[in-house]
Motif scaffolding. Structure first.
Motif, PDB file in Angstrom:
ATOM      1  N   ASP A 113       9.892  -9.023   0.990  1.00 19.84           N
ATOM      2  CA  ASP A 113       9.866  -8.464   2.319  1.00 19.84           C
ATOM      3  C   ASP A 113      11.127  -7.093   1.971  1.00 19.84           C
ATOM      4  N   PRO A 114      10.305  -6.062   1.829  1.00 19.43           N
ATOM      5  CA  PRO A 114      11.132  -4.776   1.374  1.00 19.43           C
ATOM      6  C   PRO A 114      11.913  -3.882   2.576  1.00 19.43           C
ATOM      7  N   VAL A 115      12.608  -3.175   2.317  1.00 15.22           N
ATOM      8  CA  VAL A 115      13.218  -2.068   3.020  1.00 15.22           C
ATOM      9  C   VAL A 115      12.552  -1.095   2.795  1.00 15.22           C
ATOM     10  N   VAL A 116      11.539  -0.551   3.892  1.00 17.31           N
ATOM     11  CA  VAL A 116      10.693   0.622   3.470  1.00 17.31           C
ATOM     12  C   VAL A 116      11.281   1.779   4.012  1.00 17.31           C
ATOM     13  N   LEU A 117      11.669   3.003   3.403  1.00 20.59           N
ATOM     14  CA  LEU A 117      12.027   4.144   3.601  1.00 20.59           C
ATOM     15  C   LEU A 117      11.034   5.127   3.322  1.00 20.59           C
ATOM     16  N   GLY A 122       6.003  10.040   1.100  1.00 23.02           N
ATOM     17  CA  GLY A 122       5.481   8.963   1.589  1.00 23.02           C
ATOM     18  C   GLY A 122       6.531   7.776   1.537  1.00 23.02           C
ATOM     19  N   ASP A 123       5.944   6.518   1.555  1.00 24.89           N
ATOM     20  CA  ASP A 123       7.050   5.169   1.522  1.00 24.89           C
ATOM     21  C   ASP A 123       7.631   5.157   0.117  1.00 24.89           C
ATOM     22  N   GLY A 165      -0.618  -4.525  -1.129  1.00 24.27           N
ATOM     23  CA  GLY A 165      -1.205  -4.526  -0.049  1.00 24.27           C
ATOM     24  C   GLY A 165      -0.647  -3.225   0.755  1.00 24.27           C
ATOM     25  N   ARG A 166       0.156  -2.461   0.117  1.00 25.28           N
ATOM     26  CA  ARG A 166       0.503  -1.355   0.898  1.00 25.28           C
ATOM     27  C   ARG A 166      -0.169  -0.172   0.732  1.00 25.28           C
ATOM     28  N   ALA A 167       0.008   1.040   1.376  1.00 21.57           N
ATOM     29  CA  ALA A 167      -0.882   2.200   1.264  1.00 21.57           C
ATOM     30  C   ALA A 167      -0.536   2.874  -0.351  1.00 21.57           C
ATOM     31  N   PRO A 168      -1.846   3.247  -0.695  1.00 19.97           N
ATOM     32  CA  PRO A 168      -1.763   3.736  -2.136  1.00 19.97           C
ATOM     33  C   PRO A 168      -0.762   5.137  -2.207  1.00 19.97           C
TER      34      PRO A 168
END
Length: 390
Positions: A113-117, A122-123, A165-168
């Motif tokens: 469960d990451p912290v997404v910055l 992009g991310d 499963g995250r955006a390319p």
């Protein structure tokens, strides 16, 4: 995205009974100033925030101040628990603290469960992987055996699955607290090679752009994408040659890594001196060490009188004194019983005096030992006679 990677603060630890809380507070101030001046986007703290599971109150207060200073900057911080920390205690209030931008990751079950910055490219997913004790987390993490490599591998499989499963183009960073093959240990880390825990290959972190490691106290590069920041302060004389730093890591738009070492404040340099006492006291080459913390090993064949008092007259911050007399005879690997065989009590006692002091007993001392043994034998004989009469 610019990341500041640090670890192994060990708040509350002392150095040979010298308190380091002031030096640790100075490091926290330096960390905050570095974040501000170098325009850091996120701070990574890779475990061992405290030195022990139940830290002293002044250490907790310093940690609280550090959290407030980091939160005031508005720069996100991701922090994991290490093998010295109590994960449960460190993680108390993590949900509330997270609202202030301080993300505590102490539960192995939440490793994916990451912290997404985000930046203009992009991310960036920041995964916090706390220290994993194999016997405790094997089933929880889904590992197939009790080993450090197995539990870290299982956790990293979860992370890679989430990342897939995250955006390319999503870039990724993992914080971990582990002993990775190729790392150089020092005397101040607590051994985690117990109970099936061993070094793990760097390949366990394949698939992520940067692995920010904690546990080993020397700043070191395992490979371009896997690095230890090391501790910000020296915690043993084995670290006398360390340059204490943090990593300032720039993560490029395609996951490229550039890294720079940022020096941390040194409260007092360390020096390891070895030689006869007179040489240490007289050698002008040691002038540079007169204000250092000193570990002295004396090689005099006979232990000098008042060595610590004489050393501290020149080196007032001498903290450790050891003796390794030159010319001492080796025992050839003989057992203790073999070395004693055929020797009288008197000879054994004199050998002990020579071993401890580095020189044999003189005539007066031998006479005292002989009188003591005679008294013991006389008392034993008297006691035996009384038993026989009974």
């Amino acid at each position: 995205m610019r990341l500041l990677h640090t670890s192994d603060w060990h708040l509350g630890r002392s150095f040979h009974r010298v308190g380091l809380l002031g030096a640790q507070a100075a490091f926290v101030e330096h960390l905050v100033e570095t974040v501000r001046e170098r325009e850091v986007d996120a701070v990574l703290v890779a475990g061992d925030v405290y030195d022990r599971a139940v830290p002293p109150l002044p250490a907790v207060e310093l940690f609280d101040r550090a959290l407030h200073r980091l939160a005031d900057l508005g720069v996100p911080t991701v922090m994991i628990s290490g093998n010295h920390d109590s994960a449960r205690r460190l993680g108390v209030g993590a949900g509330l603290i997270g609202r202030a931008g301080i993300h505590l990751r102490t539960d192995p079950g939440g490793c994916a469960d990451p912290v997404v910055l985000a930046d203009v490219h992009g991310d960036v997913a920041l995964y916090g992987l706390p220290y994993l004790e194999p016997a405790l987390v094997k089933d929880h993490i889904g590992a197939d055996r009790v080993s450090h490599e197995a539990v870290l591998g299982a956790a990293m499989d979860r992370i890679r699955a989430d990342l897939a499963g995250r955006a390319p183009g999503t870039r990724s960073v993992v914080l971990a607290h582990a002993f990775v093959t190729g790392g150089q240990a020092s005397d101040s880390e607590r051994d985690i090679a117990v109970g099936g825990v061993e070094a793990v290959p760097a390949s366990v972190f394949d698939g992520v752009d940067y692995a920010a490691l904690g546990h080993l106290h020397g700043c070191q590069t395992i490979n371009e994408r896997v690095r230890y920041s090391g501790s910000p302060l020296a915690y043993s004389f084995s670290e006398a040659g360390h340059r204490k730093t943090m990593w300032l890591v720039d993560l490029g738009p395609a996951g490229e890594i550039t890294a720079e070492r940022v020096d941390t404040p040194v409260p007092r340099p360390l020096a390891r001196l070895r030689g006869p006492l007179v040489a240490l006291l007289d050698d002008p080459a040691h002038t540079v060490h007169e204000d250092s913390w000193i570990e002295a090993t004396l090689t005099d064949p006979v232990r000098p009188d008042d060595p610590m008092a004489r050393l501290t007259a020149r080196f007032p911050h001498t903290l450790s004194l050891a003796f390794d007399p030159e010319g001492r005879e080796e025992d050839g690997g003989a057992t203790y019983a073999q070395r004693l065989r055929g020797r009288s009590d008197q000879e054994i006692a004199e050998d002990f005096v020579a071993h401890v002091r580095g020189g044999g007993a003189d005539e007066a001392e031998r006479a005292v030992l002989q009188a003591a043994f005679e008294d013991v034998r006389t008392s034993a004989a008297a006691d035996g006679g009384q038993e026989a009469r009974r």
